[in-house]
Design an enzyme around this catalytic site. Structure first.
Site, PDB file in Angstrom:
ATOM      1  N   ASN A   9      36.132  38.581  35.980  1.00  0.00           N
ATOM      2  CA  ASN A   9      36.993  39.611  36.173  1.00  0.00           C
ATOM      3  C   ASN A   9      38.158  39.171  35.981  1.00  0.00           C
ATOM      4  OD1 ASN A   9      38.271  41.836  37.175  1.00  0.00           O
ATOM      5  ND2 ASN A   9      37.778  41.431  39.540  1.00  0.00           N
ATOM      6  N   TRP A  10      38.827  39.724  34.916  1.00  0.00           N
ATOM      7  CA  TRP A  10      40.233  39.628  34.185  1.00  0.00           C
ATOM      8  C   TRP A  10      41.381  40.269  35.162  1.00  0.00           C
ATOM      9  CZ3 TRP A  10      40.107  39.560  28.155  1.00  0.00           C
ATOM     10  CH2 TRP A  10      39.404  38.531  27.565  1.00  0.00           C
ATOM     11  N   LYS A  11      40.666  41.242  36.078  1.00  0.00           N
ATOM     12  CA  LYS A  11      41.591  41.955  36.685  1.00  0.00           C
ATOM     13  C   LYS A  11      42.943  42.564  35.921  1.00  0.00           C
ATOM     14  CE  LYS A  11      40.607  39.129  40.940  1.00  0.00           C
ATOM     15  NZ  LYS A  11      41.063  39.067  42.197  1.00  0.00           N
ATOM     16  N   HIS A  95      34.728  46.537  44.282  1.00  0.00           N
ATOM     17  CA  HIS A  95      35.417  45.284  44.528  1.00  0.00           C
ATOM     18  C   HIS A  95      36.285  45.537  45.604  1.00  0.00           C
ATOM     19  CE1 HIS A  95      38.298  42.291  43.679  1.00  0.00           C
ATOM     20  NE2 HIS A  95      37.146  41.521  42.971  1.00  0.00           N
ATOM     21  N   GLU A  97      39.369  44.763  46.160  1.00  0.00           N
ATOM     22  CA  GLU A  97      40.548  45.099  45.843  1.00  0.00           C
ATOM     23  C   GLU A  97      40.615  46.824  45.760  1.00  0.00           C
ATOM     24  OE1 GLU A  97      41.652  42.635  42.463  1.00  0.00           O
ATOM     25  OE2 GLU A  97      41.515  40.922  44.126  1.00  0.00           O
ATOM     26  N   GLU A 167      31.088  38.771  47.890  1.00  0.00           N
ATOM     27  CA  GLU A 167      32.524  38.218  47.560  1.00  0.00           C
ATOM     28  C   GLU A 167      33.226  38.255  49.021  1.00  0.00           C
ATOM     29  OE1 GLU A 167      34.055  38.133  43.366  1.00  0.00           O
ATOM     30  OE2 GLU A 167      34.322  40.275  44.129  1.00  0.00           O
ATOM     31  N   GLY A 173      40.719  34.729  45.434  1.00  0.00           N
ATOM     32  CA  GLY A 173      42.175  34.488  44.909  1.00  0.00           C
ATOM     33  C   GLY A 173      43.091  33.840  45.975  1.00  0.00           C
ATOM     34  N   SER A 212      36.991  32.336  44.530  1.00  0.00           N
ATOM     35  CA  SER A 212      37.562  31.113  44.210  1.00  0.00           C
ATOM     36  C   SER A 212      36.479  30.005  43.665  1.00  0.00           C
ATOM     37  CB  SER A 212      38.390  30.482  45.328  1.00  0.00           C
ATOM     38  OG  SER A 212      39.547  31.449  45.800  1.00  0.00           O
ATOM     39  N   GLY A 233      37.232  35.357  39.255  1.00  0.00           N
ATOM     40  CA  GLY A 233      38.456  36.099  38.946  1.00  0.00           C
ATOM     41  C   GLY A 233      39.398  35.235  38.316  1.00  0.00           C
ATOM     42  N   GLY A 234      40.326  34.713  38.885  1.00  0.00           N
ATOM     43  CA  GLY A 234      41.330  33.670  38.159  1.00  0.00           C
ATOM     44  C   GLY A 234      41.056  32.549  37.262  1.00  0.00           C
TER      45      GLY A 234
END
Ligand code: PEP
Length: 252
Positions: A9-11, A95, A97, A167, A173, A212, A233-234
Site C-alpha cells: 500500500n503506497w498510500k 483501511h 486511515e 491490521e 506506521g 509495520s 505500507g511504508g
C-alpha cells in the site's frame, strides 16, 4: 492450501519520477512463483504502473473506491468499474486511515465491498483494533463487528471472494509490529469465527497481517499457520525491502 499474497500500500506517496524508479527497482526483483504480489499505488499512478508491470508477476490494486459501481455524481471519487477498466484486480476497503480520517463506517465499507465485487475486483477488507480497544480487551469484539457486517450481507463465501487484512491500528506506521503469536491469535480467532458459519469456505479465506511488516520480521509473521501474507505500507516504498518481504512469504 492457501496461496500467500503480499500487497504493498503506497498510500499518498510518489511522483511520476519516484514511481518510475520504484517500478524500475521492482522490475529487478526475483519474484517467487508461489506468492501472489500486488501493489496499490495512488490512483494517479495506476496507469503508469500498469504500463510498467506488463512483464512482471505483480498485480495492481487501488487504495479505495466509491461505494457504488454505476457512474454518477460523486465528485472526486473513482468507481470500482473505472479501477477495473484501468487494470486493477484488487481494492482495499476499510483501511483504518479511511475509517478514522474519512469517517468510513462499517456500512460504507460494506457498500464498497459490494461495489467492488460487482465490478470483478477482489476487495481487501481491512479490520483491526486501536491500542485503547486492545488494552480494554475488546479486540475480538471490534474485529468481529467489522467482519460481521460483511458476513451478514455476503456470508463466508462472499467474504472468500475477497481477502481479509488484520491490521492492528497501533501497529500501522508506528514501527510497533504485533508479535507473530499475538497476530496469529487474532487470525485464528477470525478463522474460527468464519468456520462456525462455513468451515470449508473459512479454510479458503486469505487473511493477511499488516502493521509495520519489514524484511526482518516478515518470515516469522508469515510462518504462523493462519497468516497468509501481508499488507505492507511504508516498507513497500522500497523495492528491495518489498522484494525481500515477498520472498519471505515464499519461504514461510
Ligand atoms: C498499511 O498502511 O496498511 C500498513 C500496514 O502500513 P505500515 O506497513 O507502514 O505499518
Amino acid at each position: 492450501m492457501r496461496r500467500p499474497l503480499v500487497a504493498g500500500n503506497w498510500k499518498m506517496h510518489g511522483t511520476r519520477q519516484s514511481v518510475e524508479s520504484l517500478l524500475q527497482g521492482l522490475s529487478q526483483q526475483d519474484w517467487p512463483s508461489d506468492v501472489d504480489v500486488m501493489i496499490a499505488p495512488p490512483a494517479l499512478f495506476i496507469q503508469q504502473c500498469r504500463d510498467a508491470l506488463t512483464d512482471l508477476p505483480v498485480r495492481l490494486g487501488a487504495q479505495s473506491c466509491a461505494y457504488q459501481a454505476e457512474p454518477g455524481a460523486l465528485t472526486g471519487e473513482i468507481s470500482p468499474a473505472q479501477l477495473r477498466d484501468a487494470g486493477c484486480e484488487f481494492v482495499l476497503v476499510g483501511h483504518s486511515e479511511r475509517r478514522s480520517l474519512f469517517a468510513e463506517t462499517d456500512e460504507i465499507v460494506c457498500r464498497k465491498f459490494a461495489a467492488a465485487l460487482a465490478c470483478g475486483l477482489r476487495p481487501v477488507l481491512c479490520v483491526g483494533e486501536t491500542r485503547e480497544q486492545r488494552d480494554a480487551q475488546l479486540t475480538a469484539e471490534v474485529v468481529g463487528g467489522q467482519l460481521q457486517v460483511i458476513l451478514d450481507t455476503f456470508g463466508v463465501g462472499g467474504l472468500a471472494q475477497g481477502v481479509v487484512a488484520y491490521e492492528p491500528v497501533w501497529a500501522i506506521g508506528t514501527g510497533l509490529t504485533a508479535e507473530p503469536e499475538q497476530a496469529q491469535d487474532v487470525h485464528a480467532m477470525i478463522r474460527a469465527r468464519l468456520a462456525m458459519l462455513d468451515d470449508e469456505q473459512a479454510q479458503r479465506v486469505q487473511i493477511l497481517y499488516g502493521g509495520s511488516v519489514k524484511a526482518d520480521n516478515a518470515e516469522a509473521l508469515f510462518s504462523m499457520p493462519d497468516i497468509d501474507g501481508g499488507l505492507v505500507g511504508g516498507a513497500s516504498l522500497n523495492a528491495d525491502e518489498f522484494g525481500a518481504i515477498v520472498r519471505a512469504a515464499g519461504r514461510a
